[in-house]
Design a protein around this motif. Structure first.
Motif, short mmCIF file in Angstrom:
data_model
loop_
_atom_site.label_atom_id
_atom_site.label_comp_id
_atom_site.label_asym_id
_atom_site.label_seq_id
_atom_site.Cartn_x
_atom_site.Cartn_y
_atom_site.Cartn_z
N PRO A 60 0.88 -1.23 0.09
CA PRO A 60 -0.04 0.03 -0.02
C PRO A 60 0.84 1.36 0.10
O PRO A 60 0.40 2.59 -0.35
CB PRO A 60 -0.71 -0.04 1.34
CG PRO A 60 -0.06 -1.15 2.08
CD PRO A 60 0.70 -2.00 1.19
N ILE A 61 2.19 1.20 0.27
CA ILE A 61 2.92 2.33 0.62
C ILE A 61 3.66 2.53 -0.96
O ILE A 61 4.24 3.54 -1.22
CB ILE A 61 3.98 2.19 1.60
CG1 ILE A 61 4.56 3.78 1.83
CG2 ILE A 61 4.92 1.24 1.30
CD1 ILE A 61 5.51 3.60 3.09
N ASP A 66 7.16 5.79 -4.58
CA ASP A 66 7.24 5.94 -6.00
C ASP A 66 7.15 7.52 -6.24
O ASP A 66 7.89 8.19 -7.04
CB ASP A 66 6.33 5.16 -7.12
CG ASP A 66 6.99 3.75 -7.14
OD1 ASP A 66 8.03 3.36 -6.60
OD2 ASP A 66 6.02 2.82 -7.60
N TRP A 67 6.01 8.22 -5.92
CA TRP A 67 5.67 9.59 -5.98
C TRP A 67 7.04 10.33 -5.40
O TRP A 67 7.19 11.27 -6.02
CB TRP A 67 4.22 10.02 -5.50
CG TRP A 67 3.75 11.22 -5.77
CD1 TRP A 67 3.15 11.73 -6.77
CD2 TRP A 67 4.34 12.40 -5.16
NE1 TRP A 67 3.02 13.18 -6.81
CE2 TRP A 67 3.71 13.61 -5.75
CE3 TRP A 67 4.87 12.77 -3.98
CZ2 TRP A 67 3.71 14.96 -5.20
CZ3 TRP A 67 4.96 14.15 -3.41
CH2 TRP A 67 4.58 15.07 -4.15
N LEU A 68 7.17 10.15 -4.06
CA LEU A 68 8.22 11.03 -3.56
C LEU A 68 9.57 10.98 -4.17
O LEU A 68 10.34 11.91 -4.32
CB LEU A 68 8.28 10.48 -1.94
CG LEU A 68 7.09 10.73 -1.07
CD1 LEU A 68 7.40 9.83 0.16
CD2 LEU A 68 6.79 12.08 -0.78
N GLY A 72 11.57 14.80 -5.87
CA GLY A 72 12.43 15.75 -4.82
C GLY A 72 12.85 15.20 -3.66
O GLY A 72 13.62 15.95 -2.98
N PHE A 73 12.09 14.21 -3.18
CA PHE A 73 12.64 13.26 -2.01
C PHE A 73 13.52 12.43 -2.28
O PHE A 73 13.61 11.47 -3.08
CB PHE A 73 11.35 12.54 -1.24
CG PHE A 73 10.43 13.71 -0.69
CD1 PHE A 73 10.53 14.22 0.58
CD2 PHE A 73 9.60 14.52 -1.55
CE1 PHE A 73 9.57 15.03 1.19
CE2 PHE A 73 8.67 15.41 -0.99
CZ PHE A 73 8.26 15.61 0.18
N ASN A 74 14.54 12.30 -1.11
CA ASN A 74 15.53 11.21 -1.11
C ASN A 74 15.09 10.06 -0.37
O ASN A 74 14.74 10.19 0.68
CB ASN A 74 16.85 11.54 -0.49
CG ASN A 74 17.67 12.56 -1.34
OD1 ASN A 74 17.07 13.67 -1.33
ND2 ASN A 74 18.76 12.30 -1.91
N MET A 75 14.54 8.87 -0.99
CA MET A 75 14.04 7.44 -0.32
C MET A 75 15.00 6.83 0.04
O MET A 75 16.06 6.44 -0.57
CB MET A 75 13.16 7.11 -1.40
CG MET A 75 11.96 7.91 -1.94
SD MET A 75 10.93 8.50 -0.67
CE MET A 75 10.24 6.99 0.19
N GLN A 182 -5.60 5.43 -1.54
CA GLN A 182 -4.92 6.20 -0.48
C GLN A 182 -3.19 5.89 -0.44
O GLN A 182 -3.12 4.86 -0.16
CB GLN A 182 -5.57 5.37 0.86
CG GLN A 182 -6.95 5.46 0.98
CD GLN A 182 -8.07 6.74 1.45
OE1 GLN A 182 -7.11 7.37 2.30
NE2 GLN A 182 -8.69 7.18 0.80
N ARG A 183 -2.61 7.07 -0.74
CA ARG A 183 -1.29 6.88 -0.76
C ARG A 183 -0.88 7.20 0.89
O ARG A 183 -0.74 8.32 1.33
CB ARG A 183 -0.64 8.02 -1.39
CG ARG A 183 -0.68 7.89 -2.95
CD ARG A 183 0.12 8.52 -3.58
NE ARG A 183 -0.04 10.02 -3.38
CZ ARG A 183 0.08 11.17 -4.44
NH1 ARG A 183 0.46 10.58 -5.42
NH2 ARG A 183 -0.28 12.38 -3.94
#
Length: 192
Positions: A60-61, A66-68, A72-75, A182-183
């Motif tokens: 679910p996450i 993927d969007w983050l 611009g987010f460092n995952m 729901q992200r």
């Protein structure tokens, strides 16, 4: 408590922030969150930490991760651990404390201010160390939920405490109709 010319980095404990926002009854809009802190200073990095349950066909996450990653987010991720507790309940544990601490300590010489999105008291020694190295640390969590989602020791150690509920109008997402995609973070065990 922010200066326009200071170099900022965001460290987001994904499951802890998700639990705090859920306790307050709203969802985070991460695009707005990033924009808000870009407005407050020179945002160098925005890190997001979460464990992923790899055994599920669909996590679910995954859409959020993927969007983050593309925005611009460092995952920083690692596989979550599944286990059965003494009562026979299936539990998932995904602690990212060490990864977050190591990254914060490595980045410290290059930033003026770190914003930690977590209420986990285990981060208190990290904050203390960052402060000894001249880095200001703000902590974002909530004391308005029952029970509060932030450790008192963590709140006292921080240079600045930002009440998550006061950011609701700035970084909150409007409620979505029931059943819509729901992200969000899955429910992992969090510590305060």
């Amino acid at each position: 408590m922010f200066y326009r010319d200071e170099r900022l980095a965001l460290f987001i404990d994904g499951s802890n922030l998700y639990a705090a926002a859920k306790a307050l009854g709203f969802d985070i809009d991460y695009k707005l969150l990033r924009s808000e802190f870009m407005r407050r200073g020179k945002l160098l990095r925005a890190f997001y930490y979460t464990a992923l349950l790899e055994s599920d066909e669909y996590s679910p996450i995954r859409p959020l991760v993927d969007w983050l990653n593309y925005n611009g987010f460092n995952m920083v991720t690692k596989p979550a651990k599944e286990y059965t507790d003494s009562m026979g309940r299936r539990k998932v544990k995904g602690n990212m404390d060490i990864e977050l601490c190591v990254d914060a300590m490595e980045l410290a010489p290059h930033v003026d201010h770190i914003v930690l999105f977590s209420g986990d008291g285990d981060y208190r020694p990290m904050i203390e160390s960052l402060q000894r190295n001249g880095v200001r640390v703000s902590v974002v969590s909530t004391i308005r939920s029952q029970p509060p989602m932030i450790s008192d020791d963590l709140r006292r150690q921080a240079d600045n405490f930002i009440e998550l509920d006061e950011l609701r109008d700035v970084i909150g997402r409007p409620p979505r109709p029931e059943g819509e995609d729901q992200r969000s973070e899955p429910e992992y065990e969090t510590e305060n």
